[in-house]
Scaffold this motif. Sequence first.
Motif, mmCIF file in Angstrom:
data_model
loop_
_atom_site.group_PDB
_atom_site.id
_atom_site.type_symbol
_atom_site.label_atom_id
_atom_site.label_comp_id
_atom_site.label_asym_id
_atom_site.label_seq_id
_atom_site.Cartn_x
_atom_site.Cartn_y
_atom_site.Cartn_z
ATOM 1 N N SER A 143 0.805 -1.223 0.000
ATOM 2 C CA SER A 143 0.000 0.000 0.000
ATOM 3 C C SER A 143 0.837 1.271 0.000
ATOM 4 O O SER A 143 0.286 2.372 -0.078
ATOM 5 N N SER A 146 0.255 3.624 -2.733
ATOM 6 C CA SER A 146 -0.999 4.390 -2.654
ATOM 7 C C SER A 146 -0.840 5.646 -1.796
ATOM 8 O O SER A 146 -1.792 6.425 -1.660
ATOM 9 N N VAL A 191 -6.552 6.954 4.407
ATOM 10 C CA VAL A 191 -6.885 5.762 3.622
ATOM 11 C C VAL A 191 -8.050 6.036 2.676
ATOM 12 O O VAL A 191 -8.033 5.632 1.507
ATOM 13 N N PRO A 196 -6.649 2.184 -4.241
ATOM 14 C CA PRO A 196 -5.812 1.016 -4.540
ATOM 15 C C PRO A 196 -4.870 1.334 -5.699
ATOM 16 O O PRO A 196 -5.259 2.013 -6.655
ATOM 17 N N HIS A 200 -2.484 -3.564 -6.369
ATOM 18 C CA HIS A 200 -3.784 -4.113 -5.995
ATOM 19 C C HIS A 200 -4.601 -4.491 -7.239
ATOM 20 O O HIS A 200 -5.229 -5.553 -7.291
ATOM 21 N N ASN A 221 -2.747 -5.745 6.152
ATOM 22 C CA ASN A 221 -3.139 -4.346 6.033
ATOM 23 C C ASN A 221 -4.567 -4.131 6.511
ATOM 24 O O ASN A 221 -5.413 -5.009 6.382
ATOM 25 N N ASP A 223 -6.348 -1.365 5.414
ATOM 26 C CA ASP A 223 -6.886 -0.301 4.563
ATOM 27 C C ASP A 223 -8.051 -0.724 3.670
ATOM 28 O O ASP A 223 -8.735 0.114 3.090
ATOM 29 N N TYR A 225 -7.935 -2.082 0.725
ATOM 30 C CA TYR A 225 -7.693 -1.843 -0.703
ATOM 31 C C TYR A 225 -7.848 -3.096 -1.558
ATOM 32 O O TYR A 225 -8.197 -2.994 -2.738
#
Length: 366
Positions: A143, A146, A191, A196, A200, A221, A223, A225
Amino acid sequence: MSRDAIFAQSADLSIQTSAASSIGLALCCIYTTIARSRHSAARVETLPRPPTHPMPTGCPPPLEGIRQARADPRAERTGQQPGICENQARMGRPDGHFLGGGIGPTRPGTMKETKMQSGSLESVASVVREAKEIVVFSGAGLSADSGIPTFRDGATGLWNKVDPDEVASIEGFLRNPERVWNWLLQLKKLVDERQPNAGHQALARLQEICRAKQLTVITQNIDGYHSRAGNAPVLEVHGTIHRLRCQQRCGFSADWEQSAAEPFSCPRCGAPVRPDLVLFGEMLDEEVFAAAEMCSMTADLFFCVGTSFTVQPAALLPVWAKRAGATVVEVNPHPTSLSGLADYSIRSGASEFFTALSAKLAARQA
């Protein structure tokens, strides 16, 4: 009842229920082991296996790894996510060796370490084509593209700016729920503002290409995503920042809306409501982790991406997969403590590798 009385009652109830949780976790592990044995008896091995490496010494079996799963914020301050276990402080050593239940010593020269080249890509693609059950195990590094800071990065790591004892531990929450709530709410806003990334999206594309197979994402994670990109199922072993739940697990849960800017009491039982993620000092969710363990030990192919393998017990999943016969593929720009154990250790970012892998697989199907 006053708010202080509510949080004091919550702390007492947490202590009283810890023994019951441990028993439930042990029973869950026994069930998983039995199911794995039945699966293995019926499974026919069809994959072309690269030469296997000896399992490192000092690696605990699944049950022992789960027994070590109590989180502790006083472990390494430079590299933690919520959910790190108490033996983490005893594990890390600069030479790559681990004590007390880590992955084990790295052995330079034993793994197939390579930059992403056509040969290595085709070799991994061949394993994917033959596999029936695939696991993708992801960590914070996935991530980072991102714009989500990792927890352990020396320059921008989240723990460089705050004390995890204060903002990400169960003790900190019971002591000062407003501070923990506000810090996590700011992380949630970040977030929500991000998306993503290509890694992802490539993993979602890989699942679409492998729709005739069982592909499961196990992520450290919080998040969300992977789900947003289109992967399913996704096992979030450290929980999610997008959901709230009752501290006493009475059954209440709700999406964490931005309007919920302050902590509040459970509308069902009156206990504190908190983010549904694993804080330091807490056990992992036994059902989620048992499912992750089952998927790991029944996998033909186990990808590891964006993780440094320092957060226990999740870091043991690829070890158990390897022990059960899976081909382990590490995708990371830098060597890790898993590199000596992996069958393939690809020096590449997730976006580059999985985009290229998906394209190669799709071209073969066309």
